[in-house]
Design a protein around this motif. Structure first.
Motif, PDB file in Angstrom:
ATOM      1  N   TYR A  35      21.343  19.407  56.473  1.00  0.00           N
ATOM      2  CA  TYR A  35      21.902  19.957  55.239  1.00  0.00           C
ATOM      3  C   TYR A  35      22.319  21.409  55.481  1.00  0.00           C
ATOM      4  CZ  TYR A  35      19.676  16.161  52.528  1.00  0.00           C
ATOM      5  OH  TYR A  35      19.290  14.952  52.005  1.00  0.00           O
ATOM      6  N   LEU A  43      23.080  22.680  48.039  1.00  0.00           N
ATOM      7  CA  LEU A  43      22.584  21.928  49.192  1.00  0.00           C
ATOM      8  C   LEU A  43      23.540  20.766  49.457  1.00  0.00           C
ATOM      9  CD1 LEU A  43      20.060  22.094  51.000  1.00  0.00           C
ATOM     10  CD2 LEU A  43      18.959  20.492  49.444  1.00  0.00           C
ATOM     11  N   ARG A 100      12.270   2.446  49.158  1.00  0.00           N
ATOM     12  CA  ARG A 100      12.997   3.163  48.117  1.00  0.00           C
ATOM     13  C   ARG A 100      12.398   4.525  47.790  1.00  0.00           C
ATOM     14  NH1 ARG A 100      13.936   0.263  42.340  1.00  0.00           N
ATOM     15  NH2 ARG A 100      11.748  -0.185  42.726  1.00  0.00           N
ATOM     16  N   THR A 103      10.182   9.776  51.128  1.00  0.00           N
ATOM     17  CA  THR A 103      10.332  11.195  50.877  1.00  0.00           C
ATOM     18  C   THR A 103      10.992  11.872  52.056  1.00  0.00           C
ATOM     19  OG1 THR A 103       8.360  11.219  49.499  1.00  0.00           O
ATOM     20  CG2 THR A 103       9.067  13.328  50.426  1.00  0.00           C
ATOM     21  N   GLN A 104      11.932  12.751  51.753  1.00  0.00           N
ATOM     22  CA  GLN A 104      12.505  13.595  52.792  1.00  0.00           C
ATOM     23  C   GLN A 104      11.694  14.875  52.881  1.00  0.00           C
ATOM     24  OE1 GLN A 104      16.729  14.284  52.668  1.00  0.00           O
ATOM     25  NE2 GLN A 104      17.199  12.170  52.071  1.00  0.00           N
TER      26      GLN A 104
ATOM     27  N   SER B  32      17.026   5.777  42.992  1.00  0.00           N
ATOM     28  CA  SER B  32      15.810   6.590  43.010  1.00  0.00           C
ATOM     29  C   SER B  32      16.166   8.026  42.665  1.00  0.00           C
ATOM     30  CB  SER B  32      15.155   6.561  44.396  1.00  0.00           C
ATOM     31  OG  SER B  32      14.952   5.247  44.841  1.00  0.00           O
ATOM     32  N   PHE B  34      14.640  12.150  42.420  1.00  0.00           N
ATOM     33  CA  PHE B  34      13.643  13.033  42.999  1.00  0.00           C
ATOM     34  C   PHE B  34      13.752  14.424  42.377  1.00  0.00           C
ATOM     35  CE2 PHE B  34      12.568  10.317  46.662  1.00  0.00           C
ATOM     36  CZ  PHE B  34      13.634   9.436  46.637  1.00  0.00           C
ATOM     37  N   TYR B  36      12.698  18.267  43.502  1.00  0.00           N
ATOM     38  CA  TYR B  36      12.214  19.164  44.533  1.00  0.00           C
ATOM     39  C   TYR B  36      12.074  20.560  43.936  1.00  0.00           C
ATOM     40  CZ  TYR B  36      13.060  15.933  48.452  1.00  0.00           C
ATOM     41  OH  TYR B  36      13.017  14.875  49.324  1.00  0.00           O
ATOM     42  N   LEU B  46       9.077  18.293  47.894  1.00  0.00           N
ATOM     43  CA  LEU B  46       9.093  17.251  46.869  1.00  0.00           C
ATOM     44  C   LEU B  46       7.969  17.450  45.868  1.00  0.00           C
ATOM     45  CD1 LEU B  46      10.433  14.480  46.082  1.00  0.00           C
ATOM     46  CD2 LEU B  46       8.439  13.428  47.166  1.00  0.00           C
ATOM     47  N   PHE B  49       8.943  11.658  42.555  1.00  0.00           N
ATOM     48  CA  PHE B  49      10.083  10.749  42.526  1.00  0.00           C
ATOM     49  C   PHE B  49       9.826   9.684  41.473  1.00  0.00           C
ATOM     50  CE2 PHE B  49       8.407   6.905  44.400  1.00  0.00           C
ATOM     51  CZ  PHE B  49       7.355   7.346  45.184  1.00  0.00           C
ATOM     52  N   TYR B  51      11.688   5.802  39.906  1.00  0.00           N
ATOM     53  CA  TYR B  51      12.787   4.851  39.973  1.00  0.00           C
ATOM     54  C   TYR B  51      12.754   3.791  38.891  1.00  0.00           C
ATOM     55  CZ  TYR B  51       9.279   2.892  43.215  1.00  0.00           C
ATOM     56  OH  TYR B  51       8.129   2.471  43.805  1.00  0.00           O
ATOM     57  N   LEU B  88      15.319  21.413  42.018  1.00  0.00           N
ATOM     58  CA  LEU B  88      16.479  20.629  42.426  1.00  0.00           C
ATOM     59  C   LEU B  88      16.272  19.165  42.064  1.00  0.00           C
ATOM     60  CD1 LEU B  88      16.807  22.111  46.035  1.00  0.00           C
ATOM     61  CD2 LEU B  88      18.256  22.671  44.095  1.00  0.00           C
ATOM     62  N   LEU B  98      20.761  11.296  49.804  1.00  0.00           N
ATOM     63  CA  LEU B  98      20.480  11.985  48.554  1.00  0.00           C
ATOM     64  C   LEU B  98      21.628  12.914  48.194  1.00  0.00           C
ATOM     65  CD1 LEU B  98      16.745  13.151  48.758  1.00  0.00           C
ATOM     66  CD2 LEU B  98      17.695  11.190  47.536  1.00  0.00           C
ATOM     67  N   PHE B 100      22.194  16.180  45.810  1.00  0.00           N
ATOM     68  CA  PHE B 100      21.419  17.189  45.098  1.00  0.00           C
ATOM     69  C   PHE B 100      22.251  17.864  44.022  1.00  0.00           C
ATOM     70  CE2 PHE B 100      17.360  17.819  47.293  1.00  0.00           C
ATOM     71  CZ  PHE B 100      17.561  17.082  48.439  1.00  0.00           C
TER      72      PHE B 100
END
Lengths: 115, 110
Positions: A35, A43, A100, A103-104, B32, B34, B36, B46, B49, B51, B88, B98, B100
């Motif tokens: 990124y 981002l 699904r 986590t990143q 999904s 998320f 952050y 994180l 999350f 969904y 975020l 993803l 953002f």
């Protein structure tokens, strides 16, 4: 405590020089993301790999940027030649992959300044 | 048109209050969602999350998802000065990619 590592943490270079940024993903993670973050654009995803294969590099300027994963423990992002507009923080993130809710996890980033 | 929208803020709340952060997304196929948190000069980390439609609670944080309205929110109860950061919102549109939002700056005043 497993973490994504990135080197260098800071880089100042002159326009036209080559810049190489490195990332070591968390052991066992099969997906790696690059990124770029700037105040103006936020981002942005540049490229990502799964099992070392590039899946998407549509966010990356092809003429000057290249991303590779020589092995499962190393991802690289190169800029050649660098330009002042490339000044940003570059983050690497890794993910275990496969479900699904994965986590990143982000590395600390490389702050790049191109003069 | 940006795919994930957030109010940039800053959102200022007094210590102990509830902070409400909102996010809308454009792709109905999103799977999904998320949240952050990013402190100044640090990398995103994180928080939660979600969904499934409805609420998901984790300590002082509650994520809310409404897929029909394409809306996701984050509530922070008993806000603390240490919660001051940029939040975020990220949406998984397909695969593991993803997207953002630009982030909302939260300031909690003691």
């Amino acid at each position: 405590d497993a973490r994504v590592t990135q080197t260098p943490r800071h880089k100042v270079t002159e326009m036209g020089q080559e810049v190489t940024m490195r990332c070591q993903p968390i052991l066992g993670h099969n997906t790696v993301f690059w990124y770029r973050q700037t105040m103006m654009q936020g981002l942005e995803l540049l490229a990502y790999f799964r099992n070392r294969a590039p899946l998407d590099d549509s966010g990356m300027p092809k003429d000057r940027f290249s991303a590779e994963m020589p092995d499962a423990t190393l991802a690289t992002l190169k800029i050649q030649p660098s330009e002042p507009r490339d000044s940003a923080v570059y983050f690497c993130a890794s993910e275990r992959g496969g479900s699904r809710g994965d986590t990143q996890y982000f590395g600390p980033g490389t702050r790049l300044t191109v003069l | 048109q940006k795919e994930v929208e957030q109010n940039s803020g800053p959102l200022s709340v007094p210590e102990g209050a509830i902070a409400s952060l909102n996010c809308t997304y454009s792709d109905r196929g999103s799977q999904s969602f998320f949240w952050y948190r990013q402190y100044s000069g640090k990398s995103p980390e994180l928080i939660m999350f979600i969904y499934s439609n409805g609420d998901k609670e984790d300590g002082r944080f509650t994520a809310q998802l409404n897929k029909a309205s394409q809306y996701v929110s984050l509530l922070i109860r008993d806000s603390q000065p240490s919660d001051s950061a940029t939040y975020l919102c990220a949406v998984n549109e397909y695969g593991n990619k993803l997207v953002f939002g630009a982030g909302t700056i939260l300031r909690v005043k003691s």
